[in-house]
Write a protein that holds these residues in place. Structure first.
Motif, PDB file in Angstrom:
ATOM      1  N   ILE A 195      -8.740  20.556  63.214  1.00  0.00           N
ATOM      2  CA  ILE A 195      -7.983  20.739  62.628  1.00  0.00           C
ATOM      3  C   ILE A 195      -7.497  22.226  62.068  1.00  0.00           C
ATOM      4  O   ILE A 195      -6.537  23.218  62.431  1.00  0.00           O
ATOM      5  CB  ILE A 195      -9.049  20.982  61.091  1.00  0.00           C
ATOM      6  CG1 ILE A 195      -9.205  19.593  60.185  1.00  0.00           C
ATOM      7  CG2 ILE A 195      -8.794  21.855  60.004  1.00  0.00           C
ATOM      8  CD1 ILE A 195      -8.113  19.093  60.514  1.00  0.00           C
ATOM      9  N   SER A 196      -8.919  23.360  63.118  1.00  0.00           N
ATOM     10  CA  SER A 196      -7.939  24.195  63.615  1.00  0.00           C
ATOM     11  C   SER A 196      -6.935  24.828  64.371  1.00  0.00           C
ATOM     12  O   SER A 196      -6.947  25.366  64.047  1.00  0.00           O
ATOM     13  CB  SER A 196     -10.064  25.175  64.575  1.00  0.00           C
ATOM     14  OG  SER A 196     -11.034  24.757  62.956  1.00  0.00           O
ATOM     15  N   ALA A 243      -4.593  23.818  62.301  1.00  0.00           N
ATOM     16  CA  ALA A 243      -3.781  24.731  61.858  1.00  0.00           C
ATOM     17  C   ALA A 243      -3.483  26.956  62.797  1.00  0.00           C
ATOM     18  O   ALA A 243      -2.604  27.012  62.189  1.00  0.00           O
ATOM     19  CB  ALA A 243      -5.022  25.575  60.441  1.00  0.00           C
ATOM     20  N   ILE A 300      -1.786  29.004  55.790  1.00  0.00           N
ATOM     21  CA  ILE A 300      -2.185  27.340  55.752  1.00  0.00           C
ATOM     22  C   ILE A 300      -3.840  28.099  55.775  1.00  0.00           C
ATOM     23  O   ILE A 300      -4.475  28.807  57.068  1.00  0.00           O
ATOM     24  CB  ILE A 300      -2.058  27.044  56.614  1.00  0.00           C
ATOM     25  CG1 ILE A 300      -2.640  25.449  56.509  1.00  0.00           C
ATOM     26  CG2 ILE A 300      -2.316  26.932  58.463  1.00  0.00           C
ATOM     27  CD1 ILE A 300      -2.809  24.321  57.267  1.00  0.00           C
ATOM     28  N   SER A 333      -8.127  26.727  56.044  1.00  0.00           N
ATOM     29  CA  SER A 333      -8.282  25.548  56.697  1.00  0.00           C
ATOM     30  C   SER A 333      -9.980  25.955  57.085  1.00  0.00           C
ATOM     31  O   SER A 333     -10.372  26.783  56.962  1.00  0.00           O
ATOM     32  CB  SER A 333      -7.898  25.387  58.348  1.00  0.00           C
ATOM     33  OG  SER A 333      -8.368  26.369  59.198  1.00  0.00           O
ATOM     34  N   GLU A 380     -13.123  23.914  59.031  1.00  0.00           N
ATOM     35  CA  GLU A 380     -13.355  22.190  60.051  1.00  0.00           C
ATOM     36  C   GLU A 380     -14.814  23.081  60.338  1.00  0.00           C
ATOM     37  O   GLU A 380     -15.515  23.372  61.019  1.00  0.00           O
ATOM     38  CB  GLU A 380     -12.419  22.940  60.792  1.00  0.00           C
ATOM     39  CG  GLU A 380     -12.871  21.177  61.885  1.00  0.00           C
ATOM     40  CD  GLU A 380     -12.121  21.360  63.630  1.00  0.00           C
ATOM     41  OE1 GLU A 380     -12.095  20.277  64.236  1.00  0.00           O
ATOM     42  OE2 GLU A 380     -11.487  22.321  63.579  1.00  0.00           O
ATOM     43  N   TYR A 417     -10.035  14.455  56.030  1.00  0.00           N
ATOM     44  CA  TYR A 417      -9.345  16.240  55.474  1.00  0.00           C
ATOM     45  C   TYR A 417      -8.292  15.539  54.854  1.00  0.00           C
ATOM     46  O   TYR A 417      -8.189  14.245  54.229  1.00  0.00           O
ATOM     47  CB  TYR A 417      -9.123  16.328  56.890  1.00  0.00           C
ATOM     48  CG  TYR A 417     -10.263  17.139  57.741  1.00  0.00           C
ATOM     49  CD1 TYR A 417     -10.760  18.146  57.055  1.00  0.00           C
ATOM     50  CD2 TYR A 417     -10.987  16.507  58.184  1.00  0.00           C
ATOM     51  CE1 TYR A 417     -11.180  19.446  57.951  1.00  0.00           C
ATOM     52  CE2 TYR A 417     -12.683  17.354  59.198  1.00  0.00           C
ATOM     53  CZ  TYR A 417     -12.516  18.256  58.666  1.00  0.00           C
ATOM     54  OH  TYR A 417     -13.161  19.283  59.164  1.00  0.00           O
ATOM     55  N   TRP A 453      -4.982  17.593  52.682  1.00  0.00           N
ATOM     56  CA  TRP A 453      -3.886  19.017  52.800  1.00  0.00           C
ATOM     57  C   TRP A 453      -3.510  19.046  51.205  1.00  0.00           C
ATOM     58  O   TRP A 453      -3.134  18.327  50.620  1.00  0.00           O
ATOM     59  CB  TRP A 453      -3.488  19.027  53.716  1.00  0.00           C
ATOM     60  CG  TRP A 453      -1.973  18.638  53.729  1.00  0.00           C
ATOM     61  CD1 TRP A 453      -2.052  17.424  54.075  1.00  0.00           C
ATOM     62  CD2 TRP A 453      -0.832  17.935  52.844  1.00  0.00           C
ATOM     63  NE1 TRP A 453      -0.307  16.370  54.080  1.00  0.00           N
ATOM     64  CE2 TRP A 453      -0.136  16.961  53.283  1.00  0.00           C
ATOM     65  CE3 TRP A 453      -0.041  19.189  52.550  1.00  0.00           C
ATOM     66  CZ2 TRP A 453       1.140  17.721  52.394  1.00  0.00           C
ATOM     67  CZ3 TRP A 453       1.005  19.401  51.853  1.00  0.00           C
ATOM     68  CH2 TRP A 453       2.064  18.768  51.801  1.00  0.00           C
ATOM     69  N   ASN A 489      -3.626  24.118  51.856  1.00  0.00           N
ATOM     70  CA  ASN A 489      -4.516  24.629  52.360  1.00  0.00           C
ATOM     71  C   ASN A 489      -5.288  23.044  53.219  1.00  0.00           C
ATOM     72  O   ASN A 489      -4.617  22.142  52.420  1.00  0.00           O
ATOM     73  CB  ASN A 489      -5.533  24.251  51.114  1.00  0.00           C
ATOM     74  CG  ASN A 489      -5.875  25.774  50.622  1.00  0.00           C
ATOM     75  OD1 ASN A 489      -6.772  25.398  49.415  1.00  0.00           O
ATOM     76  ND2 ASN A 489      -5.914  25.919  51.502  1.00  0.00           N
ATOM     77  N   ILE A 490      -5.931  22.638  54.140  1.00  0.00           N
ATOM     78  CA  ILE A 490      -6.156  21.645  54.800  1.00  0.00           C
ATOM     79  C   ILE A 490      -7.744  21.573  54.683  1.00  0.00           C
ATOM     80  O   ILE A 490      -7.938  22.269  55.864  1.00  0.00           O
ATOM     81  CB  ILE A 490      -5.828  21.407  56.410  1.00  0.00           C
ATOM     82  CG1 ILE A 490      -6.086  19.796  56.857  1.00  0.00           C
ATOM     83  CG2 ILE A 490      -6.124  22.482  56.975  1.00  0.00           C
ATOM     84  CD1 ILE A 490      -4.773  19.702  58.213  1.00  0.00           C
ATOM     85  N   VAL A 491      -8.302  20.619  54.283  1.00  0.00           N
ATOM     86  CA  VAL A 491     -10.051  20.981  54.177  1.00  0.00           C
ATOM     87  C   VAL A 491     -10.727  19.407  54.008  1.00  0.00           C
ATOM     88  O   VAL A 491     -10.047  18.598  53.511  1.00  0.00           O
ATOM     89  CB  VAL A 491     -10.061  21.795  52.574  1.00  0.00           C
ATOM     90  CG1 VAL A 491     -10.191  23.464  52.865  1.00  0.00           C
ATOM     91  CG2 VAL A 491      -9.382  20.919  51.632  1.00  0.00           C
ATOM     92  N   HIS A 523      -9.606  30.609  56.997  1.00  0.00           N
ATOM     93  CA  HIS A 523     -10.170  29.911  57.528  1.00  0.00           C
ATOM     94  C   HIS A 523     -11.972  30.227  57.607  1.00  0.00           C
ATOM     95  O   HIS A 523     -12.623  30.768  57.798  1.00  0.00           O
ATOM     96  CB  HIS A 523      -9.476  29.264  58.549  1.00  0.00           C
ATOM     97  CG  HIS A 523      -9.708  30.770  59.301  1.00  0.00           C
ATOM     98  ND1 HIS A 523      -9.952  31.080  60.633  1.00  0.00           N
ATOM     99  CD2 HIS A 523      -8.079  31.817  59.553  1.00  0.00           C
ATOM    100  CE1 HIS A 523      -9.266  32.194  61.243  1.00  0.00           C
ATOM    101  NE2 HIS A 523      -8.189  32.402  60.172  1.00  0.00           N
TER     102      HIS A 523
END
Length: 178
Positions: A22-23, A26, A36, A38, A40, A71, A73, A82-84, A159
């Motif tokens: 993810i990191s 992103a 974005i 994030s 992770e 996860y 988004w 957001n991606i979480v 992030h």
């Protein structure tokens, strides 16, 4: 729509990330000018580089989620993604806070008490207070609070990386699309 353009429909000729975490994904999207945020949970990621061609931002995000089960988004506000994880400390409710002209870092520590959630600020800017914000937070979770803060600090994003009780929160300025 931002300036008459839907960010999620923006086509990317070539997307490359060092690996499919993810990191890293992103970071690669931020390098393309995408705002974005994030979160992770860090582990050992020894996956090969991720290379995608001729896809929209939405398709790239879908592929990242497919590779990283658990996860999701979303686009909480236009132009901010957001991606979480599906469930995380980001879902924790935060205390109500109404502040005027207070440093964002001070707000996070003194009013929202992120330390009690095992989140610590990674102070890359050398300012213990941070840029000033005016916030009215009522009955929100941590993710909504962070999004409200970066909404006032555009083009910054937040992030978080780490492991439970040892997460580090950082803020990055995303440069305009190259």
């Amino acid at each position: 729509m931002t300036n008459g353009f839907d960010l999620l429909k923006r086509r990317i000729d070539r997307f490359e990330a060092k690996n499919d975490s993810i990191s890293e994904c992103a970071n690669s999207l931020r390098a393309l000018g995408v705002r974005i945020c994030s979160f992770e949970n860090l582990g050992i990621n020894q996956s090969p580089p991720l290379v995608l061609s001729d896809m929209t931002i939405a398709q790239i995000l879908d592929r990242i989620i497919e590779i990283n089960p658990g996860y999701r988004w979303d686009e909480p506000t236009i132009g901010l993604i957001n991606i979480v994880p599906n469930k995380s400390v980001l879902d924790s409710p935060v205390l109500n806070a109404v502040v005027s002209s207070k440093g964002a870092w001070r707000l996070l520590e003194d009013d929202l008490h992120i330390g009690t959630l095992g989140i610590f600020l990674f102070e890359e800017f050398g300012d213990p207070d941070g840029p000033t914000v005016d916030i009215s937070l009522q009955h929100v979770d941590l993710r909504s609070a962070l999004n409200a803060i970066v909404a006032q600090l555009e083009p910054m994003v937040w992030h978080i990386v780490g492991q439970p009780k040892a997460y580090y929160l950082s803020f990055t300025i995303v440069s305009a699309t190259p």
